[in-house]
Write an enzyme that holds these catalytic residues in place. Structure first.
Site, short mmCIF file in Angstrom:
data_model
loop_
_atom_site.label_atom_id
_atom_site.label_comp_id
_atom_site.label_asym_id
_atom_site.label_seq_id
_atom_site.Cartn_x
_atom_site.Cartn_y
_atom_site.Cartn_z
N GLY A 14 -1.89 11.16 16.17
CA GLY A 14 -2.12 12.24 15.22
C GLY A 14 -0.94 12.62 14.35
N LYS A 15 -0.03 11.69 14.10
CA LYS A 15 1.13 12.01 13.26
C LYS A 15 0.70 12.42 11.86
CE LYS A 15 3.41 8.16 13.63
NZ LYS A 15 2.38 7.47 14.44
N THR A 16 -0.27 11.70 11.29
CA THR A 16 -0.70 12.03 9.93
C THR A 16 -1.41 13.38 9.91
OG1 THR A 16 -0.94 9.68 9.42
CG2 THR A 16 -2.02 11.23 7.94
N LYS A 38 6.02 8.47 3.68
CA LYS A 38 5.77 7.49 4.74
C LYS A 38 6.65 6.30 4.41
CE LYS A 38 3.00 5.74 8.14
NZ LYS A 38 2.71 6.36 9.46
N ASP A 61 -2.89 6.50 5.62
CA ASP A 61 -1.99 7.61 5.94
C ASP A 61 -1.24 8.06 4.69
OD1 ASP A 61 -2.82 7.25 8.53
OD2 ASP A 61 -0.98 6.30 9.22
N GLU A 122 6.93 11.07 7.66
CA GLU A 122 6.13 10.60 8.79
C GLU A 122 6.61 9.21 9.22
OE1 GLU A 122 1.67 8.99 9.84
OE2 GLU A 122 1.84 10.53 8.28
N GLY A 123 7.04 9.11 10.46
CA GLY A 123 7.47 7.83 10.98
C GLY A 123 6.31 6.90 11.25
N GLY A 125 4.32 4.52 14.05
CA GLY A 125 4.18 4.29 15.49
C GLY A 125 4.92 5.32 16.32
N ASN A 186 -1.88 17.41 20.65
CA ASN A 186 -3.08 17.00 19.92
C ASN A 186 -3.99 16.21 20.86
OD1 ASN A 186 -4.69 16.60 17.52
ND2 ASN A 186 -3.95 14.49 17.50
#
Length: 232
Positions: A14-16, A38, A61, A122-123, A125, A186
């Site tokens: 759930g990073k995005t 990104k 993403d 946002e990284g 993985g 999350n």
């Protein structure tokens, strides 16, 4: 200028979701020019330009980050590396005959800083996913976070195994001398056993505040979630 690095305990946690929600939360807090970044996106589709020319490789993403952002910038700034293959970034780069250069990413980030009030990075993985492995050079997402020297927000995907993943990720972040600014719980497995007990363990042993706890809701939009996310 405010900026954060979003990492996760794994891929698909759930990073995005967190990144786009944070963008909206920052906008709601009065930051007018907010942009998502990104640096490396692996798993892209070719999208034709409006005139049938000048297309680009686009990751879903990246598209979500751009939709949430209030500041629109050249793709070379917010997504320096768009790689077709949906595999680990260092392998995707090799398949695309490309070398991921952290100095180039750092320069792109600093270019964004000149125009934005806030940047959400946002990284790819998990925290130590490989980005470059070539000619004796081995660099990971953790090396990128350290170069950018941003406070880190960790996304914990609530499912079996999350305690180990979260504690190891925290250990890696702190070992780099970085600040763990907060974390988001999350739910990615709605049938996870003993979810409340796992959450209690995380709250007791993660050395940063929980910024949000989101249940399983595939329909919730970043705009709707923004009010439930505490800013670090």
């Amino acid at each position: 200028m405010s900026a954060y690095f979003i990492t996760g305990t794994d891929t698909g946690v759930g990073k995005t979701r967190v990144s786009t929600t944070l963008i909206h939360a920052l906008r709601n807090a009065g930051y007018n020019r907010v942009v998502g970044m990104k640096p490396v996106a692996a798993g892209c589709d070719w999208v034709e330009g409006a005139n049938g020319h000048d297309g680009e490789w686009l990751n879903e993403d990246v598209a979500a980050l751009r939709a949430a952002s209030s500041l629109h910038v050249p793709s070379s700034f917010d997504n320096p590396y768009a790689l077709p293959a949906a595999v680990s970034p260092h392998i995707a780069a090799r398949l695309a005959d490309t070398v991921i250069d952290l100095s180039h990413i750092e320069a792109s980030f600093h270019a964004l800083q000149q125009h934005a009030d806030a940047v959400v990075v946002e990284g790819a993985g998990g925290f130590i996913v490989p980005l470059c492995e070539q000619a004796g050079v081995f660099e990971t997402s953790a090396d990128l976070a350290q170069r950018l020297w941003l406070p880190v927000i960790m996304v914990v995907g609530l499912r079996l195994g999350c305690l180990n993943h979260a504690l190891l990720t925290q250990e890696a972040i702190l070992a780099r001398g970085l600040t763990l600014a907060g974390w988001v719980a999350n739910v990615v497995d709605p049938h996870m056993p003993e979810q409340a007990a796992n959450l209690a363990t995380l709250q007791a042993h993660l050395q940063a505040p929980m910024l949000a706890h989101w249940g399983w809701d595939a329909q919730a939009t970043p705009e709707q979630l923004a009010s439930s996310l505490r800013l670090p």
